[in-house]
Design a protein around this motif. Structure first.
Motif, PDB file in Angstrom:
ATOM      1  N   LEU A  49       0.822  -1.207   0.000  1.00  0.00           N
ATOM      2  CA  LEU A  49       0.000   0.000   0.000  1.00  0.00           C
ATOM      3  C   LEU A  49       0.856   1.257   0.000  1.00  0.00           C
ATOM      4  O   LEU A  49       0.497   2.269  -0.620  1.00  0.00           O
ATOM      5  N   VAL A  50       2.012   1.211   0.682  1.00  0.00           N
ATOM      6  CA  VAL A  50       2.925   2.360   0.667  1.00  0.00           C
ATOM      7  C   VAL A  50       3.455   2.595  -0.741  1.00  0.00           C
ATOM      8  O   VAL A  50       3.497   3.743  -1.232  1.00  0.00           O
ATOM      9  N   LEU A  51       3.863   1.532  -1.413  1.00  0.00           N
ATOM     10  CA  LEU A  51       4.391   1.656  -2.776  1.00  0.00           C
ATOM     11  C   LEU A  51       3.334   2.189  -3.735  1.00  0.00           C
ATOM     12  O   LEU A  51       3.650   2.931  -4.680  1.00  0.00           O
ATOM     13  N   LEU A  52       2.067   1.800  -3.506  1.00  0.00           N
ATOM     14  CA  LEU A  52       0.979   2.264  -4.368  1.00  0.00           C
ATOM     15  C   LEU A  52       0.456   3.635  -3.957  1.00  0.00           C
ATOM     16  O   LEU A  52      -0.390   4.214  -4.647  1.00  0.00           O
ATOM     17  N   GLY A  53       0.967   4.139  -2.827  1.00  0.00           N
ATOM     18  CA  GLY A  53       0.505   5.430  -2.340  1.00  0.00           C
ATOM     19  C   GLY A  53      -0.916   5.402  -1.827  1.00  0.00           C
ATOM     20  O   GLY A  53      -1.606   6.437  -1.838  1.00  0.00           O
ATOM     21  N   ARG A  54      -1.368   4.249  -1.325  1.00  0.00           N
ATOM     22  CA  ARG A  54      -2.756   4.099  -0.890  1.00  0.00           C
ATOM     23  C   ARG A  54      -2.892   3.807   0.604  1.00  0.00           C
ATOM     24  O   ARG A  54      -3.988   3.562   1.090  1.00  0.00           O
ATOM     25  N   LEU A  55      -1.787   3.832   1.344  1.00  0.00           N
ATOM     26  CA  LEU A  55      -1.865   3.554   2.769  1.00  0.00           C
ATOM     27  C   LEU A  55      -2.451   4.757   3.501  1.00  0.00           C
ATOM     28  O   LEU A  55      -1.986   5.886   3.343  1.00  0.00           O
ATOM     29  N   LYS A  56      -3.490   4.506   4.282  1.00  0.00           N
ATOM     30  CA  LYS A  56      -4.143   5.558   5.054  1.00  0.00           C
ATOM     31  C   LYS A  56      -4.326   5.086   6.493  1.00  0.00           C
ATOM     32  O   LYS A  56      -4.344   3.880   6.767  1.00  0.00           O
ATOM     33  N   LEU A  57      -4.462   6.041   7.380  1.00  0.00           N
ATOM     34  CA  LEU A  57      -4.798   5.707   8.758  1.00  0.00           C
ATOM     35  C   LEU A  57      -6.310   5.583   8.880  1.00  0.00           C
ATOM     36  O   LEU A  57      -7.044   6.420   8.333  1.00  0.00           O
ATOM     37  N   PRO A  58      -6.801   4.541   9.558  1.00  0.00           N
ATOM     38  CA  PRO A  58      -8.262   4.404   9.725  1.00  0.00           C
ATOM     39  C   PRO A  58      -8.840   5.592  10.486  1.00  0.00           C
ATOM     40  O   PRO A  58      -8.217   6.118  11.408  1.00  0.00           O
ATOM     41  N   SER A  59     -10.024   6.002  10.088  1.00  0.00           N
ATOM     42  CA  SER A  59     -10.694   7.099  10.787  1.00  0.00           C
ATOM     43  C   SER A  59     -11.173   6.659  12.161  1.00  0.00           C
ATOM     44  O   SER A  59     -11.300   7.481  13.076  1.00  0.00           O
ATOM     45  N   VAL A  60     -11.462   5.376  12.315  1.00  0.00           N
ATOM     46  CA  VAL A  60     -11.893   4.807  13.600  1.00  0.00           C
ATOM     47  C   VAL A  60     -11.067   3.552  13.863  1.00  0.00           C
ATOM     48  O   VAL A  60     -11.161   2.576  13.112  1.00  0.00           O
ATOM     49  N   TRP A  61     -10.268   3.576  14.929  1.00  0.00           N
ATOM     50  CA  TRP A  61      -9.362   2.465  15.194  1.00  0.00           C
ATOM     51  C   TRP A  61     -10.021   1.315  15.948  1.00  0.00           C
ATOM     52  O   TRP A  61      -9.609   0.164  15.820  1.00  0.00           O
ATOM     53  N   ARG A  62     -11.028   1.607  16.756  1.00  0.00           N
ATOM     54  CA  ARG A  62     -11.550   0.565  17.643  1.00  0.00           C
ATOM     55  C   ARG A  62     -12.147  -0.610  16.864  1.00  0.00           C
ATOM     56  O   ARG A  62     -12.008  -1.763  17.281  1.00  0.00           O
ATOM     57  N   PHE A  63     -12.801  -0.332  15.727  1.00  0.00           N
ATOM     58  CA  PHE A  63     -13.375  -1.421  14.946  1.00  0.00           C
ATOM     59  C   PHE A  63     -12.282  -2.218  14.214  1.00  0.00           C
ATOM     60  O   PHE A  63     -12.402  -3.432  14.045  1.00  0.00           O
ATOM     61  N   VAL A  64     -11.220  -1.518  13.793  1.00  0.00           N
ATOM     62  CA  VAL A  64     -10.090  -2.213  13.162  1.00  0.00           C
ATOM     63  C   VAL A  64      -9.427  -3.149  14.166  1.00  0.00           C
ATOM     64  O   VAL A  64      -9.085  -4.297  13.842  1.00  0.00           O
ATOM     65  N   ALA A  65      -9.252  -2.670  15.404  1.00  0.00           N
ATOM     66  CA  ALA A  65      -8.645  -3.505  16.444  1.00  0.00           C
ATOM     67  C   ALA A  65      -9.533  -4.703  16.772  1.00  0.00           C
ATOM     68  O   ALA A  65      -9.047  -5.830  16.945  1.00  0.00           O
ATOM     69  N   LEU A  66     -10.839  -4.470  16.847  1.00  0.00           N
ATOM     70  CA  LEU A  66     -11.764  -5.561  17.136  1.00  0.00           C
ATOM     71  C   LEU A  66     -11.777  -6.576  16.001  1.00  0.00           C
ATOM     72  O   LEU A  66     -11.842  -7.794  16.224  1.00  0.00           O
ATOM     73  N   GLN A  67     -11.694  -6.086  14.758  1.00  0.00           N
ATOM     74  CA  GLN A  67     -11.628  -6.988  13.609  1.00  0.00           C
ATOM     75  C   GLN A  67     -10.357  -7.824  13.663  1.00  0.00           C
ATOM     76  O   GLN A  67     -10.361  -9.008  13.315  1.00  0.00           O
ATOM     77  N   ALA A  68      -9.262  -7.212  14.122  1.00  0.00           N
ATOM     78  CA  ALA A  68      -7.994  -7.941  14.243  1.00  0.00           C
ATOM     79  C   ALA A  68      -8.118  -9.099  15.225  1.00  0.00           C
ATOM     80  O   ALA A  68      -7.584 -10.197  14.993  1.00  0.00           O
TER      81      ALA A  68
END
Length: 296
Positions: A49-68
């Motif tokens: 994603l960094v190489l493609l220039g598409r890496l972004k920070l999630p707007s809401v982290w709690r759901f990303v952490a729960l998904q993890a």
């Protein structure tokens, strides 16, 4: 064509990933194997994603952490332990009942109605599961098989909860690709913490088979497989995407028969057939007859 390619890729990848999990079991502890898998997957995905220039920070982290927690750590602890007790193809068949878990969890979490079709599909699927493990659980009461089924059901429940969280991520504007990339990294950190807390020895993998399975599971099974599935859900919805669960267990069972020596019985044949029928009932909506009447 895009939907067809996403569906085909999901079926082939998920159908073959179960035997790769079996190839990872052995000298390396389960926690360490899963950590290797998602640490490598996170590095590959974030770097891409960094190489493609598409890496972004999630707007809401709690759901990303729960998904993890649900998709990239604890559920695979269940699946790896299950694969150590029962053939990998059978684990995939239990996992194919995720659509039933999804319906129940959607009812509990999102207050969605459970249709009679879902209830019928669930009864057929559970009946098939009982027949599939009839010899192990009833004819000779194999406790290892019972524990394997319990681990597989636990992993499937966590996977289903991860699906529910993925819907939350989408609703707050976090794409499946971004959620997966950061989620795999968080999952690897959680697994490392579990390794340290439990004093699990970190064993360096040896052998071409292990390394090949690790590379396949990390890059193809995790990065590509989860991305194609969640993109498929995003394109056609969870109902149609769920058709993949009808097909990939058959691929997994074929590979399990070839590489693990899984022996088919009459009840196993009937059980698998019932589970496939249950999935078809789950995802196939009855056609409504259209009646036309002449204008007055």
């Amino acid at each position: 064509m895009t939907v067809f390619l996403l569906f085909t890729a999901t079926v082939l990848i998920w159908g073959s990933s179960w035997i790769a999990i079996a190839f990872q079991l052995g000298d390396v502890p389960v926690l360490v194997s899963i950590f290797y898998r998602f640490a490598l997957a996170a590095i590959v995905m974030i770097a891409g994603l960094v190489l493609l220039g598409r890496l972004k920070l999630p707007s809401v982290w709690r759901f990303v952490a729960l998904q993890a927690l649900c998709l990239f750590s604890f559920n695979f602890i269940c699946f790896y332990n299950a694969t150590g007790l029962i053939p990998s193809g059978l684990v995939s068949v239990v996992f194919s009942l995720a659509s039933i878990f999804n319906a129940v969890n959607a009812r509990v979490i999102y207050k969605e109605q459970i249709s009679p079709r879902v209830i019928i599909a669930g009864l057929i699927g559970v009946s098939g599961l009982v027949l599939l493990f009839w010899n192990e659980l009833f004819a000779r009461f194999d406790m290892d098989s019972l524990r394997g089924v319990a681990w597989a059901c636990g992993g499937t429940m966590l996977f289903s909860l991860g699906n529910m969280v993925s819907r939350k991520n989408t609703s707050v504007g976090v794409s499946p690709i971004i959620a997966n990339a950061w989620g795999m990294g968080i999952g690897a950190i959680v697994l490392l913490a579990l390794i340290l807390v439990s004093s699990t020895p970190v064993v360096a993998p040896i052998g071409v088979t292990y390394w090949t399975a690790l590379a396949y599971l990390s890059v193809i099974g995790s990065v590509v497989g989860f991305s194609t599935y969640l993109l498929l859900v995003q394109n056609v919805g969870s109902a149609k995407a769920g058709y993949a669960t009808v097909v990939f267990p058959l691929i997994a069972l074929l590979l399990s028969t070839l590489f693990e020596g899984y022996v088919w019985t009459e009840t196993a044949f009937v059980g698998v057939a019932l589970i496939v029928v249950g999935n078809l009932v789950m995802f196939t909506k009855p056609r409504r007859l259209k009646r036309s009447c002449a204008p007055a």
